[in-house]
Design a protein around this motif. Structure first.
Motif, PDB file in Angstrom:
ATOM      1  N   MET A  26       3.658  -7.801  -8.068  1.00 21.62           N
ATOM      2  CA  MET A  26       2.673  -6.721  -8.103  1.00 21.62           C
ATOM      3  C   MET A  26       1.569  -7.081  -9.097  1.00 21.62           C
ATOM      4  O   MET A  26       1.804  -7.775 -10.084  1.00 21.62           O
ATOM      5  CB  MET A  26       3.360  -5.413  -8.531  1.00 21.62           C
ATOM      6  N   HIS A  28      -1.789  -5.587 -11.443  1.00 23.69           N
ATOM      7  CA  HIS A  28      -2.542  -4.482 -12.042  1.00 23.69           C
ATOM      8  C   HIS A  28      -3.895  -5.025 -12.495  1.00 23.69           C
ATOM      9  O   HIS A  28      -3.975  -6.129 -13.048  1.00 23.69           O
ATOM     10  CB  HIS A  28      -1.827  -3.900 -13.262  1.00 23.69           C
ATOM     11  N   GLU A  38      -3.734  -1.299  -8.355  1.00 21.57           N
ATOM     12  CA  GLU A  38      -2.323  -1.650  -8.372  1.00 21.57           C
ATOM     13  C   GLU A  38      -1.926  -2.009  -6.953  1.00 21.57           C
ATOM     14  O   GLU A  38      -2.074  -1.205  -6.026  1.00 21.57           O
ATOM     15  CB  GLU A  38      -1.479  -0.488  -8.888  1.00 21.57           C
ATOM     16  N   THR A  40      -0.395  -5.595  -4.144  1.00 17.94           N
ATOM     17  CA  THR A  40       0.123  -6.954  -3.975  1.00 17.94           C
ATOM     18  C   THR A  40      -0.936  -7.926  -3.470  1.00 17.94           C
ATOM     19  O   THR A  40      -0.679  -9.120  -3.350  1.00 17.94           O
ATOM     20  CB  THR A  40       1.299  -6.937  -2.983  1.00 17.94           C
TER      21      THR A  40
END
Length: 398
Positions: A26, A28, A38, A40
């Protein structure tokens, strides 16, 4: 395994866009501690910004709810308008910091063919492109990078041909070793102060919020290094002028002009205090006996406050002061500054290449002067209106 690094960065009139190598997990993206993305997908587009403002981004890779890797990115947003008088003012600049490299990127300056890169005043390399990557650095040290470049003044041949007699007179009397190319060469100096990479690469939520800078101090001084200056007009009664007889010194008491500016974020309405001083001009005869003295007018030193957004105040300082005893070129310069309460600054300006110019800044309640720009005089000939300026810009990423 791919390294967690920026893959592309682009600026458009209405967006800042960047991608990074997708290593899974993931991601940020924070801008100045605010979480904006936020997901992928290894890309981000920011369309909510003020033109020409400098922004700081943190890109974090997260695995099992823990930040594993961080990229620190600072970049300035595209400017809708440009300042023709100062090419560096709205120049798009970007700095990328990772565990393995520091990347400096800047918008190309028209007609510049080569950029000389210095780190902590030591020459690193000359590059033909508008970017530089440093792989050999300590994660626990701060660095000051400077990019120097030059170009011939636009239409200089036309300008000089119309003023041939003026050029010959000024350069022949004041600086016989000068030549036309030197006089028409613009110089550019871009400086970036980068804090310790380890501190920049701490995950946003683990960083301690930076202590606000409640007081900013700015000092601009011009001075003549020599003890005596000879008048090029051999028929004048004022044969010599007294110089300041010193070198760079933030607290020196002798100078041609001095401007002090203080910004107080901790007071109501954030006042900007402005003081200006002009040194006495003293002349002597051929035997160096005193003839007369006077102080130039203060009218040529002007300050305009520039309010941007909350906790971001700046100013425009202009300066044009001449010799009060004889007809001579004036000392000209201009400064535009933005000083944010969080400690980020972006200051740019240009000036005659004579006399000596020294600029300092202090953050906090005490006068811990940090040199921002120090320029040695090339000789009084460079105060002529036909000679090229020196341009400079200094900003930080901490």
């Amino acid at each position: 395994m791919k390294k967690f690094e920026i893959k592309s960065l682009s600026h458009h009139p209405n967006s800042i866009e960047f991608t990074w190598h997708d290593i899974g997990g993931m991601y940020h993206v924070y801008r100045d501690r605010e979480l904006l993305y936020e997901g992928t997908v290894a890309e981000f587009k920011d369309g909510d910004f003020n033109h020409a403002r400098m922004y700081t981004y943190s890109i974090e890779q997260v695995e099992n709810d823990k930040v594993v890797r961080v990229i620190a990115l600072q970049t300035s947003a595209y400017a809708e308008q440009r300042n023709i008088e100062n090419p560096l003012q709205f120049l798009v600049m970007s700095t990328i910091v990772t565990k393995t490299k520091i990347v400096l990127s800047w918008e190309e300056i028209s007609e510049v063919d080569e950029y000389n890169v210095y780190r902590n005043n030591e020459f690193m390399v000359a590059v033909k492109t508008n970017h530089f990557t440093d792989y050999r650095f300590s994660l626990d040290e701060s660095y000051v990078y400077t990019i120097l470049s030059k170009r011939l003044l636009a239409k200089s041949e036309e300008t000089l041909s119309k003023s041939k007699s003026v050029v010959a007179g000024i350069f022949g009397a004041l600086n016989p070793v000068s030549n036309k190319e030197e006089a028409t060469t613009e110089e550019f100096r871009v400086t970036k102060l980068i804090g310790k990479p380890n501190a920049l690469l701490i995950p946003v939520l683990e960083k301690q919020r930076r202590t606000n800078i409640n007081r900013w101090k700015f000092r601009y001084t011009t001075f003549i290094k020599e003890k005596w200056i000879k008048n090029p007009n051999i028929l004048a009664m004022d044969h010599y002028f007294k110089g300041d007889n010193r070198d760079f010194d933030s607290e020196a008491e002798r100078f041609r002009t001095r401007v002090d500016i203080e910004l107080a974020y901790d007071k109501p309405k954030t006042p900007l205090t402005f003081t200006k001083e002009i040194g006495q001009t003293v002349s002597y005869n051929r035997a160096k006996r005193f003839r007369q003295k006077a102080v130039a007018s203060y009218d040529g030193i002007k300050l305009v406050r520039l309010d941007h957004e909350e906790e971001e105040v700046g100013f425009l300082l202009t300066h044009s002061v001449g010799n009060p005893l004889v007809t001579a070129p004036e000392i000209d310069y201009e400064v535009r500054a933005v000083m944010q309460r969080n400690g980020t600054f972006d200051i740019t300006g240009f000036h005659d290449q004579a006399p000596h110019h020294e600029i300092y800044m202090s953050r906090g309640s005490e006068k811990n002067w940090m040199p921002i720009h120090l320029a040695e005089s090339k000789g009084l000939a460079w105060m002529s209106e036909i000679t090229a300026w020196q341009y400079w810009r200094h900003s930080n990423f901490e």
